[in-house]
Write a protein that holds these residues in place. Structure first.
Motif, short mmCIF file in Angstrom:
data_model
loop_
_atom_site.label_atom_id
_atom_site.label_comp_id
_atom_site.label_asym_id
_atom_site.label_seq_id
_atom_site.Cartn_x
_atom_site.Cartn_y
_atom_site.Cartn_z
N GLY A 55 0.81 -1.21 0.00
CA GLY A 55 0.00 0.00 0.00
C GLY A 55 0.84 1.26 0.00
O GLY A 55 0.52 2.25 -0.66
N LEU B 43 -5.83 1.45 4.05
CA LEU B 43 -6.32 1.92 2.74
C LEU B 43 -6.27 3.44 2.63
O LEU B 43 -5.87 3.98 1.59
N TYR B 44 -6.65 4.13 3.71
CA TYR B 44 -6.62 5.59 3.70
C TYR B 44 -5.19 6.10 3.55
O TYR B 44 -4.90 6.97 2.71
N SER C 16 -2.70 4.52 2.30
CA SER C 16 -2.21 4.13 0.98
C SER C 16 -2.64 5.13 -0.10
O SER C 16 -1.85 5.49 -0.98
N ARG C 17 -3.89 5.58 -0.02
CA ARG C 17 -4.38 6.55 -1.02
C ARG C 17 -3.61 7.87 -0.91
O ARG C 17 -3.23 8.45 -1.93
N ALA D 285 -0.06 7.35 -2.40
CA ALA D 285 -0.03 7.31 -3.86
C ALA D 285 -0.07 8.71 -4.45
O ALA D 285 0.64 9.02 -5.41
N LEU E 196 0.46 8.20 -8.56
CA LEU E 196 -0.91 7.92 -8.98
C LEU E 196 -1.08 8.18 -10.48
O LEU E 196 -0.75 9.26 -10.97
N ILE F 207 -10.26 4.49 -8.28
CA ILE F 207 -10.36 4.73 -6.84
C ILE F 207 -11.53 5.67 -6.54
O ILE F 207 -12.30 5.44 -5.60
N SER G 203 -14.86 4.80 -4.33
CA SER G 203 -15.26 5.69 -3.24
C SER G 203 -16.70 6.15 -3.40
O SER G 203 -17.47 6.21 -2.44
N GLN H 159 -13.65 1.11 -0.38
CA GLN H 159 -12.29 1.53 -0.06
C GLN H 159 -11.33 0.87 -1.05
O GLN H 159 -11.32 -0.35 -1.19
N SER I 220 -7.24 1.42 -3.23
CA SER I 220 -5.99 2.17 -3.39
C SER I 220 -5.19 1.56 -4.51
O SER I 220 -5.64 0.63 -5.20
#
Length: 275
Positions: free
Chosen positions: A15, A208-209, A211-212, A215, A221, A229, A233, A238, A240
């Motif tokens: 992640g 996950l949060y 990781s986003r 990125a 990204l 993504i 959402s 969730q 990533s």
């Protein structure tokens, strides 16, 4: 000497991570976190007059595997079957290196411990520039958090005590070697912030949060990944980006709910094993 041996190594989706180089490849590596997957790589090793590496029926060069064989003084045919694409952020090269180390150790009766074999595979992967933390995570299983870099003699691992259904869609490859050989300062700063967040709250949603954010802040990204993504959402899911590949992974039914037709697996409860 045995006729052959087979190992299964779970896939690994990173992640986020921070890069930590060292002159000794067994001490170099990454901090970060990710998911090991029930989709993985099965590696069979058998003695041969000349070494050969075959992935899904195609002979190819996989530098970490070659290094593992040389380190173990083993001349062998390595046959790997992968449920995951190569170069898309699933740790396939690391899985092949670790699976080769485990299986070759048995076939050629090298009598090395698990930590010694993981160290050999990790060092080979780092030396090749194909990964920094996949091998140690794949040896651990679950949802590992890499608190310190390096092989087992140096690293420090924790984990998020959770299991989950995982969906993923891959749009293509990204070159791990190109990213790791460039300027990793921005990436490492973002990775340290993400790790702090997950250590403070070790849950899947926190992973996950973080990781986003990683990125985005690391500048990795891609537009196709970002769009997927956003769509997950919007469907209250969730998701990533897998590091390093143009791949989106989601918990539960996130990608399905967003209208994709993803591959489906789960977090793997254990690390790499001999069959």
């Amino acid at each position: 000497m045995r006729e052959e041996a087979t190992a299964f190594v779970p896939g690994h989706v990173t992640g986020f991570f921070s890069a930590h180089p060292d002159d000794d490849p067994t001490k170099a590596g990454s901090r970060g976190a990710g998911l090991t997957l029930t989709d993985g790589v099965e590696v069979t090793v058998e003695p041969a007059e000349e070494s050969a590496i075959v992935l899904d029926g195609t002979e190819l060069e996989v530098d970490p595997v070659t290094t593992v064989l040389e380190t173990l003084d083993a001349t062998a045919r390595v046959e790997a079957n992968s449920e995951l694409p190569l170069g898309a952020g699933f740790g396939v090269s690391g899985a092949m290196a670790l699976g080769t180390a485990l299986a070759a150790n048995r076939v050629f009766e090298r009598k090395l411990s698990e930590n010694e074999l993981v160290t050999i595979a990790h060092g080979a992967e780092v030396q090749a520039g194909t990964g920094l933390g996949d091998v140690v995570a794949q040896a651990h299983g679950g949802v590992p958090i890499r608190l310190e870099p390096g092989g087992p003699q140096d690293n420090k691992l924790d984990a998020i005590p959770a299991r989950a259904r995982v969906e993923y869609v891959s749009f293509g490859e990204l070159s791990t070697a190109d990213v790791l050989s460039g300027d990793t300062e921005q990436l490492t700063t973002a990775g340290k912030e993400a790790l702090s967040r997950v250590v403070e709250e070790p849950t899947l949603l926190s992973l996950l949060y973080a990781s986003r954010l990683f990125a985005r802040d690391a500048g990795l990204l891609t537009e196709r990944v970002a769009e997927a993504i956003r769509e997950v959402s919007a469907a209250d899911g969730q998701a990533s980006m897998a590091m390093l590949g143009e791949t989106v992974f989601a918990l539960g039914t996130g990608l399905s709910d967003a209208g994709y037709e993803p591959s489906v697996c789960a977090t793997h409860p254990a690390g790499a094993v001999l069959r």
